[in-house]
Design a protein around this motif. Structure first.
Motif: not given
Length: 586
Positions: A163-168, A417-428, A549-550
């Motif tokens: 959770a240190r950095r996102g938007h990578l 949740f299972l359908g919104r992966v690969n969208q640059g949104i945090p999973l946790l 990736l978030a």
């Protein structure tokens, strides 16, 4: 992926367009060439020299020098003469290890006519393993070539577990110029191992307590046949022959529905007193006593004993032996407003509708009851926090819904949740808001499936919150737990092998299944949970796919090569927060 660069160790400043006094030099091909570190095959580096208009005669033979100004590549000839078309070429060997070399070409009698190009030497990983094997891709963020044999399918999961950095940013790349052969040195990837953890948190008291409370028949909308386990039925106010309960006699006859979510003042009369709950209902029409009694009895006989065994006991600061539930038809959903610390009372609020089944009321009560217990645990420990952080506290309350047998909301959240992966949104998303609650639920459920349900009581009574709480109770860094959770999600449609541990699997939910629960609750747009939504990488053709990736995020790709082995290049600019694992699908 195509990178170019100017400058270097030479004192001569390179013109951005390769112009000298009389000539201009151009690169034949791309500014960067990608290949395998240590490959025995040289690559050709070619430039074209043209005279500047009015400054030189027509092209004649010119000598062009070549040198490596940075990196470990090796030029096989220091100079070359241009041909009839003004092209000069030399062969260059890749460095023996991952490297980014800069090669400079310069017209010898016009030093200003010069340019730089890049030769990228990257490790080649040959993906070869038994079906179902999970492998780590070391140092993937710095760039790695992946070779997939024909006839195999691999799942590829770039992820950011911290959770240190996102938007990578990271990229998948492929072009015809990427030449990989059997002669190129390659290493098989190491098998990925689950992060090491202490023994599961379990105890005799927990196992015995849960064994006493059978799951409800939530397939019955009325739930009238639910077994009464060891506790006396709740009693309706004024019922003939009801046993006197001095604590119940002290209960207020009504409660105000006003709370931290509902800015309305209205009187909710006391409608039912149970052994563990007092129900207050505000509605336009007086509630059906049988309906209210059914909710109270199921809460007493099932929800309260199961959840107290799972999460711990609530406090009783107001000394009435019950949690107060204030239900109103002006309310939507449910809420706990911090009454344990703020008012010295155990009270929760929820919506009321006579048109819905009792299971809907019980789902809300189970959810909010966990919040009351969580606050009570923090109160007992003297914690400076009044409850756990929202991402964990909400996740635990959704686990309470699931474990109590009311899955409509958690199934719906899991489906989304299972359908919104690969969208640059945090999973946790520790710092995110309720749209991410599907991930909160599935991570909290994963903790119980991996460490045993005793983990939930420990999380409540530790006195800590959030990340520090999870790390103290599990004995593992959250980053490692999140990485293992991503593997469990990726393997959600793979049945656990006999004797396989719980680090990479769920035992209390089927993320690619749950047909029966979905049929009964009629709460999904499909007959079942679909599992992770994999994104297919094309088998052939050019590819230059840039993604972001978030924090605490993962993307899920599936790659099946065509008639010949497939080669992909992955890189994330060398950022160590981006990692990559792969799973042999077939």
């Amino acid at each position: 992926m195509l990178l170019s660069g100017c400058g270097g160790s030479s004192p001569v400043l390179l013109a951005p367009d390769g112009r000298g006094d009389a000539f201009q030099i151009f690169l034949e091909g791309t500014p960067a060439t990608l290949g395998v570190a240590g490959s025995p095959r040289p690559v050709t580096f070619a430039v074209r020299v043209e005279p500047l208009p009015g400054r030189s005669e027509s092209p004649v033979a010119r000598s062009v020098s070549f040198e490596v100004v940075r990196g470990g590549a090796r030029v096989l000839a220091a100079r070359a003469e241009t041909d009839a078309h003004g092209v000069a070429a030399v062969e260059v060997l890749h460095a023996g290890r991952p490297d980014s070399s800069r090669i400079r070409a310069r017209v010898e009698d016009d030093p200003g006519a010069a340019l730089d190009a890049r030769l990228l030497s990257r490790a080649l990983v040959h993906l070869e393993a038994d079906s179902g094997t999970v492998v780590a891709i070391p140092a993937a963020s710095a760039g790695v070539l992946l070779r997939v044999p024909t006839g195999q399918a691999w799942d590829l999961v770039p992820h950011v577990p911290s959770a240190r950095r996102g938007h990578l940013e990271y990229a998948w790349y492929r072009s015809p110029s990427m030449r990989v052969t059997e002669d190129d040195p390659a290493a098989p990837p190491p098998a990925l191992q689950p992060s090491r953890a202490p023994a599961p948190l379990s105890s005799a008291w927990f196992g015995n307590a849960l064994a006493a409370w059978p799951a409800p028949d939530w397939s019955s909308a009325a739930m009238r046949d639910f077994p009464r386990v060891g506790l006396a039925p709740s009693r309706r106010i004024g019922a003939a022959g009801a046993t006197r309960d001095p604590a119940a006699d002290d209960l207020p006859s009504a409660q105000d529905v006003f709370n931290c979510r509902l800015s309305v003042h209205a009187r909710a009369p006391l409608a039912r007193v149970g052994q563990s709950i007092a129900l207050y209902v505000h509605a336009e029409e007086p509630p059906d006593p049988a309906r209210v009694g059914e909710v109270a009895e199921i809460f007493d006989g099932h929800v309260a004993p199961l959840l107290t065994a799972l999460f711990g006991d609530p406090t009783d600061l107001d000394r009435n032996g019950r949690v107060l539930a204030v239900l109103s038809d002006a309310m939507e959903g449910g809420v706990y407003c911090g009454a344990v610390h703020g008012a010295g009372r155990e009270v929760m609020y929820g919506s009321w509708s006579p048109q819905r089944p009792p299971s809907a009321d019980l789902r809300i009560l189970a959810h909010e009851f966990q919040h009351v217990i969580n606050a009570s645990q923090h109160y007992r420990r003297g914690s400076p926090a009044t409850s756990d952080e929202p991402w964990l506290n909400e996740g635990l309350s959704m686990v309470a819904e699931w474990k109590a047998g009311y899955p409509s909301s958690t199934l719906s959240r899991s489906f989304s949740f299972l359908g919104r992966v690969n969208q640059g949104i945090p999973l946790l998303g520790e710092q995110a808001a309720l749209p991410f609650s599907g991930g909160w639920f599935l991570f909290a459920l994963y903790l119980g499936d991996r460490f045993g349900d005793g983990v939930y009581r420990e999380l409540g009574r530790s006195g800590l919150t959030g990340r520090a709480n999870v790390e103290r109770v599990t004995g593992m860094p959250l980053r490692a737990l999140v990485r293992d959770w991503f593997v469990a999600l990726a393997r959600s449609d793979v049945p656990a092998a006999p004797g396989e541990g719980s680090a990479w699997s769920y035992r209390s939910i089927q993320l690619a299944g749950e047909e029966e629960r979905a049929r009964v609750c009629d709460c999904l747009p499909a007959p079942r949970l679909p599992g992770i939504a994999w994104e297919a990488i094309p088998a052939s053709g050019n590819l230059n796919l840039l993604r972001t990736l978030a924090v605490q995020d993962a993307d899920f790709f599936r790659f099946t090569p065509g008639e010949s082995p497939g080669v992909l290049y992955f890189h994330a600019g060398g950022d160590p927060d981006v990692e990559l694992f792969a799973i042999r699908r077939r």
